[in-house]
Design a protein around this motif. Structure first.
Motif, mmCIF file in Angstrom:
data_model
loop_
_atom_site.group_PDB
_atom_site.id
_atom_site.type_symbol
_atom_site.label_atom_id
_atom_site.label_comp_id
_atom_site.label_asym_id
_atom_site.label_seq_id
_atom_site.Cartn_x
_atom_site.Cartn_y
_atom_site.Cartn_z
ATOM 1 N N HIS B 7 0.865 -1.198 0.000
ATOM 2 C CA HIS B 7 0.000 0.000 0.000
ATOM 3 C C HIS B 7 0.895 1.239 0.000
ATOM 4 O O HIS B 7 1.438 1.620 1.035
ATOM 5 C CB HIS B 7 -0.891 -0.027 1.258
ATOM 6 N N HIS B 9 1.207 5.129 -2.188
ATOM 7 C CA HIS B 9 0.651 6.021 -3.221
ATOM 8 C C HIS B 9 1.776 6.757 -3.936
ATOM 9 O O HIS B 9 2.089 7.904 -3.621
ATOM 10 C CB HIS B 9 -0.345 6.980 -2.584
ATOM 11 N N GLU B 106 -8.625 1.558 -2.923
ATOM 12 C CA GLU B 106 -9.100 1.221 -1.614
ATOM 13 C C GLU B 106 -10.450 1.857 -1.379
ATOM 14 O O GLU B 106 -10.571 3.057 -1.212
ATOM 15 C CB GLU B 106 -8.092 1.658 -0.539
ATOM 16 N N HIS B 169 -5.302 -0.803 7.389
ATOM 17 C CA HIS B 169 -5.140 0.160 8.494
ATOM 18 C C HIS B 169 -5.716 -0.386 9.804
ATOM 19 O O HIS B 169 -6.308 0.371 10.575
ATOM 20 C CB HIS B 169 -5.788 1.521 8.178
HETATM 21 ZN ZN ZN Z 1 -4.103 4.628 1.085
#
Ligand code: ZN
Lengths: 86, 271
Positions: B7, B9, B106, B169
């Motif tokens: 994960h 970006h 996501e 998360h």
């Molecule tokens: Zn994210």
């Protein structure tokens, strides 16, 4: 690692973090204004109690997370008028 | 140690970050579609973003020997705009056959609102219709527990193979419900608002490493794209076996992603 080794490693870290919390609370009190009625202050006080709680139940971090969380209501779909898809 | 950051970006990061990641042993990245820091004005804006994710980033990553994979959706924050979301949902299928697309994500909740929940369900239907894997964002701070439980309620309404869904998360209070329900879980290493490396290792020690991944979720905000090696170091310092460390930072994301037909990881040891 056994508990003694962990304590050796973490002691100064814990000491520093506790000092940071104490100094931040002092800073709030020293400043103008009054936040004693602020719900966030009550949350902080409650969290400190959890930290000081006995060692029989070592899930302090999880309890503190839940303390700082909005409550979950199983019936949330009713409030949104959303039907369950199953 | 070779690792995968599941994960990250990269559209918000510099090419220098790719270089640093490569030097630290990162061999693959998966980049979920997310909020750009401002609300976009039209569906077409997302079409360009999806082109960036499927055409531009893989090339930028390849220059440093990193494989780039991605996930497509409209993020939970912009999902508050139902009309825009439905425009984006119509565009997504055009990109699902791009060679680096792993699934839908996501998706999730942000402020746990009705509109977010409606668009979450429509994404799930899209994922199921196209046999896609799903990567799910859970809300921040005080909204995380409520939002995670709502997400688990909604996921339970769909007949989807739970081993093809990752709920991201997670922290101390949400990891248990996610793993017990049979989904994969991701831990994000953020300096203040999510997990620190030491707390993430505590979670591994308490819950085991089965179906548990760790990521940096590096983006345009305060975050550290090289946070996964911090966790590797913390596990070593605590005396964990190299095989366990590798399981968390390489084998687990590889096994989860391998359920997607587009995941063609080159084994770094055989390059
Ligand atoms: Zn994210």
């Amino acid at each position: 690692m056994n508990s003694n080794q962990i304590l050796d490693r973490e002691f100064l870290e814990i000491r520093a973090k506790i000092l940071e919390v104490a100094a931040a609370l002092d800073r709030i009190e020293r400043a103008e204004g009054d936040v004693s009625g602020e719900p966030r202050m009550a949350l902080i006080a409650e969290a400190i109690k959890i930290i000081a709680s006995g060692h029989s139940d070592p899930i302090r971090a999880e309890k503190i997370q839940l303390l700082f969380s909005r409550t979950y209501d199983e019936q949330w779909r009713d409030e949104f008028s959303i039907a369950s898809r199953s | 140690m070779y690792y995968i950051d599941p994960h990250l970006h990269m559209v918000s990061r510099t090419t220098d970050d790719y270089e640093t990641l490569a030097k630290m042993g990162c061999v693959a990245i998966s980049e979920p579609a997310f909020w750009a820091g401002f609300d976009r004005g039209s569906g077409e804006s997302f079409r360009d973003y999806f082109r960036q994710l499927t055409e531009v980033e893989p090339k930028r990553a390849a220059q440093y020997g990193i494989q780039h994979f991605t996930w497509l959706c409209i993020n939970a924050k912009e999902a508050e705009n139902v009309e825009l979301s439905r425009e984006v949902l119509k565009i997504i299928p055009e990109f699902l056959d791009c060679p680096n697309v792993l699934g839908i994500g996501e998706i999730g909740l942000n402020k746990n609102t009705k509109n977010e929940a409606i668009i979450f369900q429509e994404h799930m239907e899209l994922a199921i219709a196209h046999q896609q894997q799903v990567l799910i964002h859970t809300p921040h701070l005080e909204d995380k527990y409520q939002g995670t439980r709502m997400i688990l309620d909604m996921l339970g309404e769909h007949s989807i193979d739970r081993s093809r869904v990752l709920v991201d998360h997670v922290e101390e209070h949400t990891v248990g419900p996610v793993l017990e329900a049979g989904y994969w879980a991701g831990m994000t290493l953020y300096p203040v608002t999510k997990c620190t490396p030491s707390r993430a290792v505590d979670i591994i020690e308490r819950h085991g490493a089965e179906r548990l991944c760790v990521n940096s979720a590096g983006d345009w905000g305060p975050s550290k794209p090289t946070a996964v090696p911090d966790l590797v170091l913390e596990m070593r310092r605590r005396g964990h076996k190299e095989s366990l460390i590798k399981k968390v930072v390489y084998d687990n994301p590889r096994d989860f992603f391998s359920q997607s037909k587009n995941f063609n990881l080159e084994n770094p040891a055989e390059r």
